[in-house]
Motif scaffolding. Structure first.
Motif, PDB file in Angstrom:
ATOM      1  N   VAL A 267      95.647  49.050  48.607  1.00  0.00           N
ATOM      2  CA  VAL A 267      96.686  48.162  49.620  1.00  0.00           C
ATOM      3  C   VAL A 267      96.310  46.592  49.190  1.00  0.00           C
ATOM      4  N   ARG A 268      95.236  46.497  48.259  1.00  0.00           N
ATOM      5  CA  ARG A 268      95.051  45.063  47.985  1.00  0.00           C
ATOM      6  C   ARG A 268      95.824  44.272  46.812  1.00  0.00           C
ATOM      7  N   SER A 269      96.869  45.089  46.259  1.00  0.00           N
ATOM      8  CA  SER A 269      97.735  44.633  45.364  1.00  0.00           C
ATOM      9  C   SER A 269      99.079  44.639  45.667  1.00  0.00           C
ATOM     10  N   SER A 270     100.001  43.682  45.220  1.00  0.00           N
ATOM     11  CA  SER A 270     101.484  43.957  45.547  1.00  0.00           C
ATOM     12  C   SER A 270     102.148  45.215  45.019  1.00  0.00           C
ATOM     13  N   THR A 271     102.819  45.701  46.078  1.00  0.00           N
ATOM     14  CA  THR A 271     103.557  47.030  45.635  1.00  0.00           C
ATOM     15  C   THR A 271     104.690  46.807  44.548  1.00  0.00           C
ATOM     16  N   ASP A 272     105.037  45.457  44.369  1.00  0.00           N
ATOM     17  CA  ASP A 272     105.853  45.226  43.173  1.00  0.00           C
ATOM     18  C   ASP A 272     105.243  45.435  41.852  1.00  0.00           C
ATOM     19  N   SER A 273     104.093  45.819  41.734  1.00  0.00           N
ATOM     20  CA  SER A 273     103.441  45.688  40.316  1.00  0.00           C
ATOM     21  C   SER A 273     103.057  47.243  40.225  1.00  0.00           C
ATOM     22  N   ASN A 274     102.880  47.639  38.961  1.00  0.00           N
ATOM     23  CA  ASN A 274     102.203  48.620  38.647  1.00  0.00           C
ATOM     24  C   ASN A 274     100.536  48.399  39.006  1.00  0.00           C
ATOM     25  N   LEU A 275      99.880  49.457  39.241  1.00  0.00           N
ATOM     26  CA  LEU A 275      98.544  49.305  39.600  1.00  0.00           C
ATOM     27  C   LEU A 275      97.601  50.285  39.041  1.00  0.00           C
ATOM     28  N   ASP A 276      96.531  49.632  38.293  1.00  0.00           N
ATOM     29  CA  ASP A 276      95.593  50.580  37.501  1.00  0.00           C
ATOM     30  C   ASP A 276      94.187  50.661  38.483  1.00  0.00           C
ATOM     31  N   VAL A 277      93.969  51.773  39.135  1.00  0.00           N
ATOM     32  CA  VAL A 277      92.916  51.642  39.757  1.00  0.00           C
ATOM     33  C   VAL A 277      91.416  52.342  38.942  1.00  0.00           C
ATOM     34  N   ASP A 278      90.569  51.257  38.792  1.00  0.00           N
ATOM     35  CA  ASP A 278      89.359  51.579  38.046  1.00  0.00           C
ATOM     36  C   ASP A 278      88.239  52.295  38.795  1.00  0.00           C
ATOM     37  N   LEU A 279      88.340  53.746  38.847  1.00  0.00           N
ATOM     38  CA  LEU A 279      87.235  54.498  39.730  1.00  0.00           C
ATOM     39  C   LEU A 279      85.823  54.078  39.248  1.00  0.00           C
TER      40      LEU A 279
ATOM     41  N   THR B 119     100.253  58.598  47.821  1.00  0.00           N
ATOM     42  CA  THR B 119      99.009  58.023  48.610  1.00  0.00           C
ATOM     43  C   THR B 119      98.900  56.398  48.659  1.00  0.00           C
ATOM     44  N   ARG B 120      99.672  55.792  47.527  1.00  0.00           N
ATOM     45  CA  ARG B 120      99.554  54.200  47.694  1.00  0.00           C
ATOM     46  C   ARG B 120     100.585  53.930  48.955  1.00  0.00           C
ATOM     47  N   TRP B 121     101.650  54.556  49.166  1.00  0.00           N
ATOM     48  CA  TRP B 121     102.541  54.358  50.241  1.00  0.00           C
ATOM     49  C   TRP B 121     101.798  54.683  51.526  1.00  0.00           C
ATOM     50  N   ALA B 122     100.976  55.831  51.570  1.00  0.00           N
ATOM     51  CA  ALA B 122     100.251  56.085  52.869  1.00  0.00           C
ATOM     52  C   ALA B 122      99.313  54.945  53.147  1.00  0.00           C
ATOM     53  N   ALA B 123      98.775  54.360  52.202  1.00  0.00           N
ATOM     54  CA  ALA B 123      97.811  53.152  52.494  1.00  0.00           C
ATOM     55  C   ALA B 123      98.549  52.099  52.974  1.00  0.00           C
ATOM     56  N   VAL B 124      99.506  51.605  52.098  1.00  0.00           N
ATOM     57  CA  VAL B 124     100.232  50.431  52.552  1.00  0.00           C
ATOM     58  C   VAL B 124     101.115  50.647  53.881  1.00  0.00           C
ATOM     59  N   GLY B 125     101.749  51.768  53.922  1.00  0.00           N
ATOM     60  CA  GLY B 125     102.518  51.803  55.062  1.00  0.00           C
ATOM     61  C   GLY B 125     101.921  51.877  56.521  1.00  0.00           C
TER      62      GLY B 125
ATOM     63  N   VAL C  37     101.135  53.842  40.157  1.00  0.00           N
ATOM     64  CA  VAL C  37      99.557  54.104  40.202  1.00  0.00           C
ATOM     65  C   VAL C  37      99.051  54.976  39.128  1.00  0.00           C
ATOM     66  N   ASN C  38      97.952  54.438  38.454  1.00  0.00           N
ATOM     67  CA  ASN C  38      97.274  54.994  37.499  1.00  0.00           C
ATOM     68  C   ASN C  38      95.795  54.976  38.035  1.00  0.00           C
ATOM     69  N   LEU C  39      95.119  56.126  37.833  1.00  0.00           N
ATOM     70  CA  LEU C  39      93.694  56.051  37.922  1.00  0.00           C
ATOM     71  C   LEU C  39      92.944  55.980  36.366  1.00  0.00           C
ATOM     72  N   VAL C  40      91.899  55.081  36.396  1.00  0.00           N
ATOM     73  CA  VAL C  40      91.335  55.020  35.127  1.00  0.00           C
ATOM     74  C   VAL C  40      89.981  55.456  35.457  1.00  0.00           C
ATOM     75  N   LYS C  41      89.333  56.038  34.531  1.00  0.00           N
ATOM     76  CA  LYS C  41      87.925  56.722  34.619  1.00  0.00           C
ATOM     77  C   LYS C  41      87.474  56.663  33.045  1.00  0.00           C
ATOM     78  N   ASP C  42      86.128  55.783  32.859  1.00  0.00           N
ATOM     79  CA  ASP C  42      85.844  55.713  31.518  1.00  0.00           C
ATOM     80  C   ASP C  42      86.474  55.092  30.557  1.00  0.00           C
ATOM     81  N   GLY C  43      87.435  54.073  31.151  1.00  0.00           N
ATOM     82  CA  GLY C  43      88.369  53.475  30.286  1.00  0.00           C
ATOM     83  C   GLY C  43      89.568  54.225  30.033  1.00  0.00           C
ATOM     84  N   GLN C  44      89.591  55.541  30.534  1.00  0.00           N
ATOM     85  CA  GLN C  44      90.826  56.326  30.148  1.00  0.00           C
ATOM     86  C   GLN C  44      91.706  56.647  31.406  1.00  0.00           C
ATOM     87  N   PRO C  45      93.095  56.902  31.087  1.00  0.00           N
ATOM     88  CA  PRO C  45      93.800  57.227  32.369  1.00  0.00           C
ATOM     89  C   PRO C  45      93.446  58.548  32.638  1.00  0.00           C
ATOM     90  N   MET C  46      93.240  59.084  34.007  1.00  0.00           N
ATOM     91  CA  MET C  46      92.856  60.109  34.599  1.00  0.00           C
ATOM     92  C   MET C  46      94.353  60.938  35.089  1.00  0.00           C
TER      93      MET C  46
END
Length: 554
Positions: free
Chosen positions: A406-418, A143-149, A368-377
């Motif tokens: 898309v707002r963060s460099s793909t070189d870094s791991n990304l935590d998305v806070d839902l 999904t990250r590559w879909a947005a970035v690509g 990419v990690n999704l975070v919900k209520d402070g916990q990984p989903m």
């Protein structure tokens, strides 16, 4: 005065000064040789250049003395208010208000074309991204590559490149066999095989295969049943993948089937080409490619001793196929687990006589990690084991999902806070940018109701410090897009939009477009409306490059 005009003026000034010092012909000198940058401290002016320091040795001059000569000549150019020399030879340039403010009208008149150019018109690009195996829904990495690509494709096209979005459909190999066995197990009510795929989607597709098969699928022998579930199941899964991507705003120009490489003789053609180039050899009954000659850490088996093609054979055939289709830039976007492939892919490119990093580029994206209520989903309603594209879109919507990825460099791991992405506050970056755009339209509607239109334009009136800062940021949009294309980093556009939105909100708080009370409409109000509309246009252009909507009301 826009950056291009200022660059041209700087070049016109430098050429005669350089030639006067008997530096020889400056015919080959271009604006690219005379860099212009925005000073971090706006008190230092609108633009800064180290041109004098860069050229001092060539022209045989002291950098600060040469800078003083350039500054004196630039100070005579219409539209430039003042030029100062700082430090060892930096040139700080300040535009007069009219020259700086003229940009607002330029942007409005250019419309959607502002920020575009044809500088990459010679690049015919094959951009391969996502290419998830058709064995399950698209996970977060895909999904990250879909947005970035998709954003990268838009940005490259905005710079004149011809871009083909391509999806490599991996319908050949062991993972497809495991997928078929998983479908059969679900159909027959047996547990998922140990090396198979689980989740509700397997049950759904197994039912669809049984219903779609022309005849009694349970009357088939084991091999026939395996093939039926493989062929129909893969098609159903891939249809779902395409539908998911389409709803995410991502469509591909080409869906390339891996099977075609093996059925069409493409592997044999690639082996022959490399053999003719002298890069293949036989050892231990196998056929090897001398990739160590091109920077790889070991040579690679292409055809195994049993005569079967090794994994790299498909890479060789596919790359050659792309080049034969006329692409002079092949960009491949891969996940973090493919980092070890980069050396061999670059060696492959060089073996064919190409230039690694030019004809072939490999971009690696981190997790990419999704975070919900402070916990990984970690769990999906449908896939069971991984969070999917559909899960993310269901929670936050397409715009927020695309922007966040898309707002963060793909070189870094990304935590998305839902939790943040579901807020309608300035903490949510996509809301912050979209709200700025909607606000420009609201100002425009209120201006029309108050009798303010764009019939007058007096850019010399835009003297408030927030107007200067806003105009300075607007000037940077074309350069930001061009640089994002050059370094293949769409996140630079997103970060720019957030900065621009912040400057616009500050301008909105300080400068009125609509008269107060019984005040008459003046050219200042009209000119500010031009600036308001120019900002809205740039925000809209930038969001479009990211595949994110630009709402007029929020």
């Amino acid at each position: 005065m826009d950056p291009e005009a200022l660059s041209a003026a700087l070049l016109d000034v430098v050429r005669p000064l350089a030639e006067a010092r008997r530096a020889g012909s400056t015919e080959g000198l271009t604006p690219a040789d005379l860099p212009l940058d925005r000073p971090r401290n706006r008190d230092h002016g609108d633009w800064a250049s180290n041109a004098a320091m860069k050229l001092a040795k060539t022209v045989g001059a002291n950098p600060r003395e040469f800078a003083a000569e350039i500054a004196a000549a630039l100070g005579e150019v219409p539209g430039i208010a003042s030029v100062e020399v700082a430090g060892p030879g930096f040139i700080n340039i300040r535009l007069d208000a009219a020259a700086a403010g003229a940009l607002a009208k330029t942007i409005v008149e250019a419309g959607a074309a502002f920020g575009t150019n044809d500088s990459r018109a010679d690049e015919i690009i094959n951009l391969e991204f996502v290419s998830a195996n058709p064995t399950g829904p698209i996970h977060l990495g895909g999904t990250r590559w879909a947005a970035v690509g998709d954003s990268l494709a838009r940005i490259l096209a905005a710079q004149g490149a011809s871009v083909t979005r391509e999806y490599y459909f991996n319908d050949h190999g062991a993972q497809i066999d495991r997928f078929a066995r998983s479908l059969i197990a679900a159909h027959e009510g047996r547990p998922t095989p140990e090396d198979g795929y689980g989740g509700g989607y397997i049950d759904d597709i197994a039912r669809r295969v049984a219903l779609a098969y022309d005849g009694d699928i349970d009357a088939l022998d084991a091999d026939e049943k395996q093939e039926a579930f493989r062929a129909l199941g893969v098609n159903f899964m891939f249809d779902e993948i395409k539908a998911s991507l389409h709803s995410f705003g991502v469509d591909f120009d080409v869906y390339f089937h891996e099977n075609d490489l093996h059925d069409s003789g493409a592997v044999e053609r690639a082996v022959k080409r490399l053999t003719d180039l002298g890069h293949m050899y036989e050892a231990d009954g196998a056929l090897w490619l001398r990739t160590t000659e091109f920077g790889d850490d070991k040579d690679r088996v292409v055809i195994k001793s049993d005569g079967q093609p090794a994994y790299i054979s498909g890479d060789l055939a596919y790359y050659l196929d792309k080049r034969e289709r006329g692409f002079n830039r092949c960009i491949i976007m891969l996940g973090a687990d493919h980092h070890g492939y980069v050396k061999r892919l670059m060696a492959m490119s060089a073996a064919f006589g190409d230039e690694p990093g030019v004809n072939l580029q490999v971009l690696i994206g981190q997790m990419v990690n999704l975070v919900k209520d402070g916990q990984p989903m970690r769990m999906s309603k449908r896939a069971g084991t991984v969070v999917t594209l559909e899960d993310l879109v269901e929670i936050v919507g397409t715009d927020a999902a695309r922007y966040a990825l898309v707002r963060s460099s793909t070189d870094s791991n990304l935590d998305v806070d839902l939790d943040v992405l579901q807020k309608r506050t300035n903490d949510n970056p996509v809301f912050y940018v979209q709200y700025a755009h909607a606000r420009t339209h609201n100002v425009g509607r209120n201006a029309a109701a108050s009798g303010v239109d764009r019939s007058g334009f007096a850019p010399e009136l835009l003297v408030h410090e927030t107007e200067s800062a806003l105009l300075g940021a607007l000037q940077e949009f074309p350069r930001t897009v061009a640089y994002a294309a050059e370094v293949r980093e769409p996140h630079r556009v997103a970060r720019y939009l957030e900065e621009l939105a912040g400057l616009y909100h500050r301008w909105y708080d300080n400068c009125r477009v609509i008269p107060l009370g019984d005040e008459s409409v003046t050219d200042l109000h009209r000119t500010r409306l031009w600036l308001n509309d120019a900002t809205g246009q740039v925000l809209r252009n930038g969001l479009t490059l990211l595949g994110v909507s630009a709402p007029e009301r929020m």
